[in-house]
Design a protein around this motif. Sequence first.
Motif, PDB file in Angstrom:
ATOM      1  N   VAL A  98      63.472 -23.459  98.355  1.00  0.00           N
ATOM      2  CA  VAL A  98      64.419 -24.301  99.096  1.00  0.00           C
ATOM      3  C   VAL A  98      65.808 -23.661  99.093  1.00  0.00           C
ATOM      4  CG1 VAL A  98      65.659 -26.501  99.064  1.00  0.00           C
ATOM      5  CG2 VAL A  98      63.186 -26.462  98.719  1.00  0.00           C
ATOM      6  N   LYS A  99      66.225 -23.134  97.948  1.00  0.00           N
ATOM      7  CA  LYS A  99      67.538 -22.473  97.857  1.00  0.00           C
ATOM      8  C   LYS A  99      67.584 -21.241  98.763  1.00  0.00           C
ATOM      9  CE  LYS A  99      68.727 -23.980  93.177  1.00  0.00           C
ATOM     10  NZ  LYS A  99      68.981 -23.544  91.775  1.00  0.00           N
ATOM     11  N   LEU A 100      66.494 -20.481  98.788  1.00  0.00           N
ATOM     12  CA  LEU A 100      66.429 -19.308  99.655  1.00  0.00           C
ATOM     13  C   LEU A 100      66.482 -19.714 101.126  1.00  0.00           C
ATOM     14  CD1 LEU A 100      63.742 -17.137  97.813  1.00  0.00           C
ATOM     15  CD2 LEU A 100      66.128 -16.500  98.222  1.00  0.00           C
ATOM     16  N   ALA A 101      65.802 -20.791 101.451  1.00  0.00           N
ATOM     17  CA  ALA A 101      65.819 -21.276 102.838  1.00  0.00           C
ATOM     18  C   ALA A 101      67.235 -21.674 103.238  1.00  0.00           C
ATOM     19  CB  ALA A 101      64.874 -22.464 102.982  1.00  0.00           C
ATOM     20  N   GLN A 102      67.959 -22.287 102.310  1.00  0.00           N
ATOM     21  CA  GLN A 102      69.348 -22.673 102.579  1.00  0.00           C
ATOM     22  C   GLN A 102      70.227 -21.430 102.773  1.00  0.00           C
ATOM     23  OE1 GLN A 102      70.054 -25.082  99.093  1.00  0.00           O
ATOM     24  NE2 GLN A 102      69.417 -26.976 100.119  1.00  0.00           N
ATOM     25  N   LYS A 103      69.972 -20.408 101.964  1.00  0.00           N
ATOM     26  CA  LYS A 103      70.726 -19.154 102.112  1.00  0.00           C
ATOM     27  C   LYS A 103      70.420 -18.487 103.452  1.00  0.00           C
ATOM     28  CE  LYS A 103      71.259 -17.857  97.237  1.00  0.00           C
ATOM     29  NZ  LYS A 103      70.929 -16.839  96.208  1.00  0.00           N
ATOM     30  N   ILE A 104      69.148 -18.537 103.842  1.00  0.00           N
ATOM     31  CA  ILE A 104      68.761 -17.935 105.120  1.00  0.00           C
ATOM     32  C   ILE A 104      69.430 -18.662 106.276  1.00  0.00           C
ATOM     33  CG2 ILE A 104      66.812 -17.620 106.704  1.00  0.00           C
ATOM     34  CD1 ILE A 104      65.072 -17.032 104.246  1.00  0.00           C
ATOM     35  N   ALA A 105      69.453 -19.989 106.208  1.00  0.00           N
ATOM     36  CA  ALA A 105      70.080 -20.774 107.276  1.00  0.00           C
ATOM     37  C   ALA A 105      71.573 -20.481 107.359  1.00  0.00           C
ATOM     38  CB  ALA A 105      69.849 -22.267 107.025  1.00  0.00           C
ATOM     39  N   ALA A 106      72.246 -20.432 106.186  1.00  0.00           N
ATOM     40  CA  ALA A 106      73.677 -20.142 106.163  1.00  0.00           C
ATOM     41  C   ALA A 106      73.941 -18.713 106.634  1.00  0.00           C
ATOM     42  CB  ALA A 106      74.236 -20.345 104.758  1.00  0.00           C
ATOM     43  N   GLY A 107      73.075 -17.786 106.203  1.00  0.00           N
ATOM     44  CA  GLY A 107      73.245 -16.389 106.615  1.00  0.00           C
ATOM     45  C   GLY A 107      73.041 -16.210 108.106  1.00  0.00           C
ATOM     46  N   GLN A 108      72.112 -16.960 108.676  1.00  0.00           N
ATOM     47  CA  GLN A 108      71.859 -16.859 110.111  1.00  0.00           C
ATOM     48  C   GLN A 108      73.065 -17.350 110.917  1.00  0.00           C
ATOM     49  OE1 GLN A 108      68.979 -15.410 111.508  1.00  0.00           O
ATOM     50  NE2 GLN A 108      70.464 -15.384 113.205  1.00  0.00           N
ATOM     51  N   LYS A 109      73.686 -18.433 110.439  1.00  0.00           N
ATOM     52  CA  LYS A 109      74.892 -18.929 111.103  1.00  0.00           C
ATOM     53  C   LYS A 109      76.013 -17.892 111.039  1.00  0.00           C
ATOM     54  CE  LYS A 109      74.183 -23.904 110.437  1.00  0.00           C
ATOM     55  NZ  LYS A 109      74.716 -25.130 109.783  1.00  0.00           N
ATOM     56  N   LYS A 110      76.149 -17.276 109.879  1.00  0.00           N
ATOM     57  CA  LYS A 110      77.175 -16.246 109.714  1.00  0.00           C
ATOM     58  C   LYS A 110      76.887 -15.057 110.613  1.00  0.00           C
ATOM     59  CE  LYS A 110      79.345 -13.352 106.162  1.00  0.00           C
ATOM     60  NZ  LYS A 110      79.326 -12.964 104.728  1.00  0.00           N
ATOM     61  N   LEU A 111      75.599 -14.681 110.676  1.00  0.00           N
ATOM     62  CA  LEU A 111      75.216 -13.556 111.525  1.00  0.00           C
ATOM     63  C   LEU A 111      75.511 -13.862 112.989  1.00  0.00           C
ATOM     64  CD1 LEU A 111      73.866 -10.757 111.583  1.00  0.00           C
ATOM     65  CD2 LEU A 111      71.674 -11.915 111.879  1.00  0.00           C
ATOM     66  N   ASP A 112      75.210 -15.068 113.420  1.00  0.00           N
ATOM     67  CA  ASP A 112      75.498 -15.467 114.806  1.00  0.00           C
ATOM     68  C   ASP A 112      76.990 -15.377 115.092  1.00  0.00           C
ATOM     69  OD1 ASP A 112      72.829 -15.928 115.137  1.00  0.00           O
ATOM     70  OD2 ASP A 112      72.963 -18.114 114.894  1.00  0.00           O
ATOM     71  N   ARG A 113      77.804 -15.815 114.120  1.00  0.00           N
ATOM     72  CA  ARG A 113      79.257 -15.776 114.308  1.00  0.00           C
ATOM     73  C   ARG A 113      79.762 -14.325 114.380  1.00  0.00           C
ATOM     74  NH1 ARG A 113      80.315 -18.212 110.118  1.00  0.00           N
ATOM     75  NH2 ARG A 113      81.145 -16.547 108.791  1.00  0.00           N
ATOM     76  N   LEU A 114      79.223 -13.471 113.516  1.00  0.00           N
ATOM     77  CA  LEU A 114      79.636 -12.068 113.502  1.00  0.00           C
ATOM     78  C   LEU A 114      79.203 -11.363 114.789  1.00  0.00           C
ATOM     79  CD1 LEU A 114      78.777 -11.145 109.806  1.00  0.00           C
ATOM     80  CD2 LEU A 114      81.070 -11.374 110.794  1.00  0.00           C
TER      81      LEU A 114
END
Length: 369
Positions: A98-114
């Motif tokens: 679950v923690k990894l899934a949360q990191k992936i979701a947050a990382g994907q948002k950051k990647l989209d922004r970048l």
Amino acid sequence: MSKRSTTTMAAVALVCAVTVLTAPGAAFAAPSPTPSPSGSPSRNPSGTSSSTPSSALKNADLEAVRKKIDKLYHDAAVATDEYNAAEEKADKQSVEIVKLAQKIAAGQKKLDRLESSAGAAAREQYRTGGIPREAQFMLSGDPQQFLDNAGRAYQGQQATKNLLSELTRTQKDLAGYAEDASAKWKDLEEGRKKKAASKKKVEKQIKEAQALEGKLEKKERERLKKLEEDAERKAQTAWLSSGVLKEIDGKASKAGKEAVQFATAQMGKPYVWGAEGPKSYDCSGLTSQAWAAAGTLIPRTSQEQWKQLKHVDIEDMRPGDLIIYFDDASHVGMYIGDGAIIHAPRPGRTVTMAGAGSMAILGVVRPDA
């Protein structure tokens, strides 16, 4: 059963010699078959041939039955520990996933922004015809403007470089999170298979033990229980005769008293393998929940309690400490003072008081060391 006050502990020494726990025994050699007059041997509950009918089993045969039942329940206890360990590990792995899934979701948002920022930079470069800003500044004809803009151009270059570096790093992090999550899922699936195998093993051993005991008639079951009590009494007497109680004078800690009170309040509730309360318990389910009620989290299984908690000498133990039994650490009880423990014995039994020395002691651990 209602919660017992700590004042009852003075009476424990009077009852701890007579216990209800079946002490698991070692494998045994089956008695030799006795030919029947008809030449057709009958089967007795120990799994051996005998001319003696079930209602008149010899003590030696009944003792063989007791040992076999003990071994089956002991093997079930080992498998229960394996099941509980797999379940505990699965719970931890699920949290990690679950923690990894949360990191992936947050990382994907950051990647989209970048990527959006990088796209804007690319569009700006296209808009200027691909001519670098510094070249445009050099062609401006204004030296001061050139110097001012050159500084800003450098800052822009650094910002673009940092943007690309962060974009690359974020992509790498996402790939790592995805790889970790995949590995955790694989481990979780393997753990599920181990858990299922352990469950099957537990149920098989318990079923065999119950079937063996079920073949006995009422009088034989009563004799069997007496044999169990005699074996426990003998072990407890030998333990007390060693003078060990003269050395034990430890006082319970505040948390230890709370753990003992919790365990005492569970007396009379049935043993159910894999159970952690509130209506039923297995041995380590009782001890782990008792200490959780006292504010201290300890490992779920008796084997991990033995591995991870601080070891103390028997003469130094105090109420609330856990006594680990048998060479494979397959059973645990809570010491309550006066040479007694409270524990969840095995299927068919309830949470009860027993002599601390009625089983083979491996060692003592202290949860609140």
